[in-house]
Design a protein around this motif. Structure first.
Motif: not given
Length: 279
Positions: A61-72, A131-134
């Motif tokens: 029940d706590k899974v969606d209390t966290a926020s994930v943003e993907s940067f790829t 690597r993303a910054a490069l």
């Protein structure tokens, strides 16, 4: 004049440096379970284990209390250089920079400078963020449009400057949330051939010069110790050096030498316990 005791209540700014598949990302489950607002900047696609750990602990029940943003960035093979290059415009790094100012799913449009010590910003990992910054630096220099996709020395310099600026900004007094950087470990040497000398193991970012500098922008450098092999291995968050030789440090003498992260497949609250002792 601020009292010395107030410094003990400052937010945690820490690096967790360890090899791949040792449990760095999975450790975040305990902070979610403990009630922190966890914001994950996901460069490594390592979040499924966090969901599994919460489910294994009976806290689905706590899974969606966290926020994930993907940067790829979607990658393809460059026909000229043979190296992996972005398909289209690389946006991972610039999108991440925007997210720090205004987190995409924050209902109030707040970012890292607005959050308090009830929030943890976890960047997973600095190795892949580098690597993303490069890629961003190369794109800004016009590479990829008929030019072989092969980074030049100047591109590394620009990207390393961006990464150091990130650490400096998040270490500043204006950022009052906790910050965790997940990184891999890189052994660094001086000299060549017979004169080659090991100078230490450091958090891996984007080159020796930066790897040696970024520890100054955190108060804690932690690692992971794995005891045993296979599914029954025990994993510990370690505040003292382990077999990977990385130099650890903690700002608080109350920190224990190690905290259990997992006993085989059973997740443990090690990272949250470290926060309780030192945060």
């Amino acid at each position: 004049m601020a009292k010395l005791s107030a410094s003990s209540r400052e937010p945690i700014k820490a690096i967790i440096a360890a090899e791949s598949s040792t449990g760095k990302s999975g450790a975040l489950w305990s902070l979610i379970a403990a009630g922190f607002k966890v914001k994950i900047a996901n460069f490594d696609k390592g979040t499924p284990i966090i969901v599994s750990a919460l489910e294994a602990a009976g806290m689905a029940d706590k899974v969606d209390t966290a926020s994930v943003e993907s940067f790829t960035d979607p990658l393809v093979r460059d026909k000229i250089s043979g190296l992996a290059k972005p398909r289209g415009t690389p946006k991972a790094w610039s999108s991440f920079m925007d997210a720090l100012n205004k987190w995409p799913d924050d209902p109030e449009g707040k970012g890292a400078g607005d959050w308090g010590t009830d929030t943890v910003l976890a960047i997973d990992s600095i190795t892949m963020a580098g690597r993303a910054a490069l890629r961003f630096a190369m794109h800004m220099d016009g590479f990829g449009k008929g030019t072989p996709w092969k980074p030049q020395l100047g591109h590394y310099g620009t990207a390393m400057g961006q990464i150091e600026a990130l650490f400096a900004t998040l270490y500043g007094d204006d950022v009052n949330c906790h910050v965790l950087y997940m990184t891999h470990v890189k052994n660094e040497f001086t000299g060549e051939g017979k004169d080659k000398e090991f100078i230490g193991a450091f958090p891996s970012s984007l080159g020796q010069a930066l790897n040696i500098v970024i520890p100054r922008y955190v108060n804690d450098i932690l690692t992971v110790k794995v005891v045993g092999k296979g599914p029954m291995a025990k994993r510990y968050l370690s505040t003292v050096p382990t077999q990977n030789q990385i130099l650890t440090k903690t700002r608080d003498l109350r920190a224990k030498p190690e905290y259990m992260l997992a006993d085989g497949k059973i997740p443990k609250m090690g990272l949250a316990e470290f926060f309780a002792d030192c945060g």
